[in-house]
Design an enzyme around this catalytic site. Sequence first.
Site, mmCIF file in Angstrom:
data_model
loop_
_atom_site.group_PDB
_atom_site.id
_atom_site.type_symbol
_atom_site.label_atom_id
_atom_site.label_comp_id
_atom_site.label_asym_id
_atom_site.label_seq_id
_atom_site.Cartn_x
_atom_site.Cartn_y
_atom_site.Cartn_z
ATOM 1 N N SER A 25 0.787 -1.225 0.000
ATOM 2 C CA SER A 25 0.000 0.000 0.000
ATOM 3 C C SER A 25 0.821 1.279 0.000
ATOM 4 O O SER A 25 0.339 2.321 -0.457
ATOM 5 C CB SER A 25 -0.940 0.013 1.212
ATOM 6 O OG SER A 25 -0.205 -0.031 2.427
ATOM 7 N N LYS A 45 -12.408 -0.775 2.263
ATOM 8 C CA LYS A 45 -11.721 0.082 1.288
ATOM 9 C C LYS A 45 -12.591 0.197 0.038
ATOM 10 O O LYS A 45 -13.534 0.962 0.021
ATOM 11 C CB LYS A 45 -10.323 -0.455 1.002
ATOM 12 C CG LYS A 45 -9.390 -0.328 2.221
ATOM 13 C CD LYS A 45 -8.001 -0.818 1.948
ATOM 14 C CE LYS A 45 -7.047 -0.487 3.083
ATOM 15 N NZ LYS A 45 -7.409 -1.063 4.398
ATOM 16 N N HIS A 89 -5.677 -4.013 -0.874
ATOM 17 C CA HIS A 89 -5.500 -2.950 -1.865
ATOM 18 C C HIS A 89 -5.580 -3.495 -3.286
ATOM 19 O O HIS A 89 -4.914 -2.989 -4.195
ATOM 20 C CB HIS A 89 -4.179 -2.223 -1.622
ATOM 21 C CG HIS A 89 -4.169 -1.437 -0.357
ATOM 22 N ND1 HIS A 89 -4.666 -0.157 -0.272
ATOM 23 C CD2 HIS A 89 -3.761 -1.769 0.898
ATOM 24 C CE1 HIS A 89 -4.547 0.287 0.977
ATOM 25 N NE2 HIS A 89 -4.006 -0.677 1.694
#
Length: 375
Positions: A198, A286, A226
């Site tokens: 990340s 996320k 991610h």
Amino acid sequence: MSVLRLCLRRASTRSGRETMLDVVREQLEAIRAAGTWKNERVITSSQSHSISVQSSKEKVINMCANNYLGLADHPEVVAAAKAALDTHGSGLASVRFICGTQDIHKQLESRISEFHETDDSILYASCFDANAAIFEVLLTPEDAVFSDELNHASIIDGIRLCKAKKHRYKHRDMSDLEKLLRDSDSRLKLIVSDGVFSMDGTICPLKDMCDLADEYNAVVLIDECHATGFLGKSNVAGCAFMVVTYRLGFIVNIAATNLRSQTGRGTAEYFDVIDRVDLINSTMGKALGGAMGGYTTGPKEVIDLLRNRARPYLFSNTLPPAVVGATTKVFDMLLDSSGLVNKVQENTKLFRTKMTDAGFIVGGDPTHPICPIML
């Protein structure tokens, strides 16, 4: 006499407290001196690409959230959260195995498995919990874990909880990993890596990792926080094709088929190794709506063992219905269309191109929306 004892106890407590505070104050000063003190910006709007903050009268552009698909304030996602509140309440006030499992929790786990093309899935309050759980449950002193030196803090902490032999290989260095695997005679060898790192926006060499796992009889676990929901390959979605079968020059069968897009399924899809990755840990906090929650997805036997032994699962409250409803809606959107994922890829290409043209050095993988700007 009792009053004297009480006074002495208070004096002792005060002394212990002051010692504690002295230690804490020293650490706080060290953080300030190192320049790593963290201040929180207070947002007064919903999370989005443009937000209101207490320190500004004008809206500001937000380029640091993990809201990759822009779904944190999407009307359909918000509506799904509200609907789940109406039908299933605010919370469960229980862990899953006592009375904290609703039909919507099982539906979400099923949707996750469908998305990743795995047997089964298990929900946690966060991916940090998923990483805290899996190593302690799977690995014994007879086993070994092989971890990238720049893996996320939650992986590092999770590995600390297990009793397996611990090996750390150089960042994305498959030669170093192979040497460690070759020298190991452990029963179970577990390779673990962030799918995407990340801070740098770099992608792990997952295909090479799977090749080594095959050669040295190891298993692969990737953290896809991610990557899930937006990284992958762009294929044509939702198009009908006529499949015509010929035999000896004659048409013998005509059938219509619908090719489902394999887009947004993360690093495993990016390298076309979906069927070679054994376990995936990821987050719902996320790209998948930005609320909270995490999960492990993989073989049913592993998921069953986690349901029975994973401490963060057994001793933490179940995810609230609003989060479950919202996240299920996100998976439905991803399974239905690749439009959101394609938009992220287009934006990434545009931003990287324009920043490079302006003279900036942009780090990370050229296909990933994490764009470190070197100043």
